[in-house]
Design a protein around this motif. Structure first.
Motif, PDB file in Angstrom:
ATOM      1  N   ARG A 173       0.833  -1.143   0.148  1.00 20.35           N
ATOM      2  CA  ARG A 173       0.018   0.031  -0.020  1.00 20.35           C
ATOM      3  C   ARG A 173       0.847   1.158  -0.128  1.00 20.35           C
ATOM      4  O   ARG A 173       1.591   1.611   0.898  1.00 20.35           O
ATOM      5  N   LEU A 174       0.872   2.016  -1.165  1.00 23.34           N
ATOM      6  CA  LEU A 174       1.809   2.968  -1.175  1.00 23.34           C
ATOM      7  C   LEU A 174       1.537   4.201  -0.196  1.00 23.34           C
ATOM      8  O   LEU A 174       2.050   4.954   0.307  1.00 23.34           O
ATOM      9  N   TRP A 190       0.216   4.509  -8.046  1.00 24.73           N
ATOM     10  CA  TRP A 190      -0.341   5.150  -7.279  1.00 24.73           C
ATOM     11  C   TRP A 190      -1.919   5.380  -7.640  1.00 24.73           C
ATOM     12  O   TRP A 190      -2.899   5.302  -6.804  1.00 24.73           O
ATOM     13  N   THR A 191      -2.160   5.734  -8.748  1.00 23.53           N
ATOM     14  CA  THR A 191      -3.552   6.067  -9.479  1.00 23.53           C
ATOM     15  C   THR A 191      -4.187   4.739  -9.210  1.00 23.53           C
ATOM     16  O   THR A 191      -5.388   4.922  -9.031  1.00 23.53           O
ATOM     17  N   LEU A 192      -4.039   3.613  -9.482  1.00 20.67           N
ATOM     18  CA  LEU A 192      -4.687   2.399  -9.671  1.00 20.67           C
ATOM     19  C   LEU A 192      -5.243   2.215  -7.865  1.00 20.67           C
ATOM     20  O   LEU A 192      -6.306   1.771  -7.885  1.00 20.67           O
ATOM     21  N   GLN A 193      -4.165   2.356  -7.024  1.00 22.02           N
ATOM     22  CA  GLN A 193      -4.475   2.185  -5.593  1.00 22.02           C
ATOM     23  C   GLN A 193      -5.473   3.354  -5.124  1.00 22.02           C
ATOM     24  O   GLN A 193      -6.547   2.824  -4.412  1.00 22.02           O
ATOM     25  N   GLN A 194      -5.464   4.405  -5.816  1.00 25.62           N
ATOM     26  CA  GLN A 194      -6.313   5.556  -5.362  1.00 25.62           C
ATOM     27  C   GLN A 194      -7.834   5.197  -5.710  1.00 25.62           C
ATOM     28  O   GLN A 194      -8.847   5.354  -5.040  1.00 25.62           O
ATOM     29  N   LEU A 195      -7.917   4.663  -6.882  1.00 21.85           N
ATOM     30  CA  LEU A 195      -9.166   4.118  -7.589  1.00 21.85           C
ATOM     31  C   LEU A 195      -9.605   3.035  -6.830  1.00 21.85           C
ATOM     32  O   LEU A 195     -10.936   3.096  -6.529  1.00 21.85           O
TER      33      LEU A 195
END
Length: 610
Positions: A552-553, A590-595
């Motif tokens: 998890r970033l 980062w973008t994928l995890q935020q989504l």
């Protein structure tokens, strides 16, 4: 802490080739000689017991002869009776004194050897323990330790006393009677020993096969029970039972063949003894008839035969047991003979206390020769700073932690700790400076308190409670009926993944080392608990050299440097903001995890849906 050197032989340990009695006893001698005065006194009692034992038939012969004459019928037999009783008691007295004196010698030797095997197994590399199955190793240690006790007992309590008694009896027969009696005795002994050795040497192969199938069945059972939940998940109870029964069938066949061969051995031994006894009694009876021997002599020979029969019969059992014990000890010695893949250099020095700086310098590593895991990996963690490593599964992130802990040695390059190659540091001092929270937490089958306290066995109770509170574990423990004394089960199976991870975090915090490694330390936690613990982790890492391996970033945004790994190579590095600005691999992750956290779908999936 530097480990104290063992006073027992380590370099010249027994190997699988040392399976004969003399070689094995020579290996055991240093352990026995730790109580040399007990050994000497016990051997003296052994000799005394056998002299008294052989003296009993001699006194009995004199009593028979005196009672058959008309002289000294009152005084002399009374004296002989008293002497007869004294010798009987002396034989038992010396035998029990021998047992009393030698009991501690045997048990101490078993204890020291078992401890040495235990220490040696802990010194072996992680590779060895990953490749070996715990059930088989534990059974080998159990049987080997038991066999050592049996070998010492049979050798010093049975073989040596029997040889002494046979020597004394043969000497008496040669000096006092017809040489034919001694020749019959020697012939019977020789035939018995040769037959026993030949058949027992054949049976040793059956014994080894029996041991192999026994260990394999035990390994399969333990492996299945340790994976109890997995068996249940896939409804494979019958499948596991069939696999176990297949192995037990092999064990049954091996055990049956071993038992049948034992019966044939016993039958042959009894036949040889019967022939020998018949021949000796025939010769003695002939001597009485022709007047060369008295009734007392016939009684004496008969008594000698009875006394020799028992140890001679037992000698066969002892020989079989010794051969079986040697087969069991062979596996134990094989463990002792395994070389330590990771060993301290003769010139290794202790890592000094204080801040620690780490540098990976062009590190290459392969678990197997044809599969490279790391390629020219270089980065530094200054003292007191935090470096995070991210990447897909299999990119080599966790391997960095294993190399830093020196579970393995690098294939190329070097890892420097305070400027010194860690291969030149003692493993004890290096590992004492590192605290780790692994991704897969394994706990001891003991209480929660014990598992936290394990991080620092010298810590006070209030320190354990403080570490539990820092890991956000205290509220959960306080709800349990037994509190900190709640047992966690085998490998911690009674706790959830998040609870086990918090115990591991508390354990690492209690150790209070200058270096911390978090290997996806919050992967099993829910978001709320993760945020609560993250503050504690950030606080614990403050002022310490920290390596964070993260999935998890969001947990590594504040790291001083972030490394992005792909296929064993560092493809990006920088701070969180620098990597986002670079719009590369990290920015995509980062973008994928935020989504995902927002409940949305990845951009590619949206495009496909559209």
């Amino acid at each position: 802490m530097r480990r104290t050197a063992s006073p027992y032989p380590v370099a010249d340990r027994p190997t699988a080739a040392d399976t004969h009695l003399a070689a094995t006893l020579s290996r055991l001698l240093p352990y026995l000689w730790q109580h040399k005065w007990r050994v000497v006194l016990a051997l003296s009692c052994l000799v005394g017991a056998k002299i008294a034992n052989v003296g009993v038939p001699l006194i009995f012969k004199e009593m028979i002869d005196d009672l058959s004459s008309t002289q000294q019928m009152v005084v002399l037999p009374a004296v002989l009776l008293l002497l007869y009783g004294a010798l009987r008691f002396s034989a038992s007295l010396f035998a029990e004194l021998r047992e009393i004196l030698f009991a501690r010698v045997t048990q101490h030797a078993v204890r020291r050897i078992a401890l040495e095997v235990f220490r040696h197994l802990h010194e072996l590399s992680l590779r060895f323990h990953l490749e070996r199955q715990t059930g088989g190793v534990s059974r080998d240690i159990e049987r080997g330790s038991r066999a050592i006790s049996s070998l010492i007992s049979y050798t010093l309590y049975s073989i040596l006393p029997t040889l002494i008694e046979i020597s004394i009896v043969l000497t008496i027969l040669l000096l006092r009677y017809d040489v034919a009696l001694a020749l019959i005795t020697i012939g019977s002994l020789a035939a018995y020993v040769i037959f026993t050795v030949m058949i027992s040497n054949w049976r040793i192969t059956l014994r080894r096969r029996l041991n192999e199938t026994d260990s394999a069945a035990n390994t399969r059972a333990i492996d299945s029970l340790l994976n109890y939940e997995t068996v249940k998940y896939f409804n494979n109870e019958d499948y596991e039972a069939r696999r176990y029964d297949q192995q037990m069938q092999l064990w049954e066949d091996a055990a049956t063949r071993s038992q049948i061969s034992l019966s044939w051995l016993n039958l042959g031994q009894q036949g040889i003894i019967a022939l020998g006894v018949t021949a000796m009694m025939w010769r003695a009876a002939s001597g009485v008839v022709d007047g060369s021997m008295t009734i007392g002599d016939l009684v004496l020979v008969n008594a000698f035969l009875i006394q020799l029969y028992m140890p001679l019969n037992f000698l066969g059992v002892v020989y079989r047991e010794i051969r079986q014990a040697l087969a069991d000890i062979e596996r134990l010695f094989d463990l002792l003979a395994v070389n330590r893949e990771i060993a301290d250099s003769p010139t290794a020095v202790r890592l000094d206390d204080g801040p620690v700086a780490i540098r990976f310098a062009a590190v290459d590593f392969s678990y197997e020769a044809n599969r490279r895991i790391l390629h020219q990996v270089s980065f530094s963690i200054p003292a007191g700073r935090t470096v995070a490593v991210v990447g897909e599964s299999g990119s080599g992130k966790s391997t960095l932690a294993r190399l830093l802990y020196r579970f393995y040695d690098v294939s190329g390059g070097a890892i420097l700790v305070n400027g010194t190659d860690l291969r030149q540091l003692t493993q004890a001092s290096l590992r004492a400076a590192i605290g780790i929270v692994p991704q897969d937490t394994v706990l001891f089958n003991d209480s929660i308190y014990y598992n936290i306290h394990y991080g620092n066995p010298q810590a006070r109770r209030e320190q354990v409670l403080a570490a539990a509170a820092a890991a956000q574990l205290a509220p959960f423990i306080e709800q349990l009926p037994l509190g900190y004394e709640t047992r966690v089960g085998e490998r911690g199976l009674k706790l959830s993944g998040g609870e086990k991870q918090r115990v591991a975090i508390a354990r690492a915090l209690l150790k209070n080392p200058p270096v911390l490694i978090f290997d996806e330390a919050t992967s099993a936690l829910d978001s709320k608990t993760e945020k609560a613990i993250q503050a504690s982790l950030d606080s614990a890492a403050r002022g310490r050299t920290t390596l964070v391996i993260a999935h998890r970033l969001s947990t590594i945004m504040n790291a001083d440097e972030i490394l992005v790994m792909d296929s064993g190579r560092i493809v990006e590095r920088g701070t969180h903001q620098q990597l986002l600005d670079a719009a590369g691999t990290y920015a995509q992750m980062w973008t994928l995890q935020q989504l995902e956290e927002a409940g949305g779908a990845p951009p590619e999936r949206n495009a496909a849906a559209g």
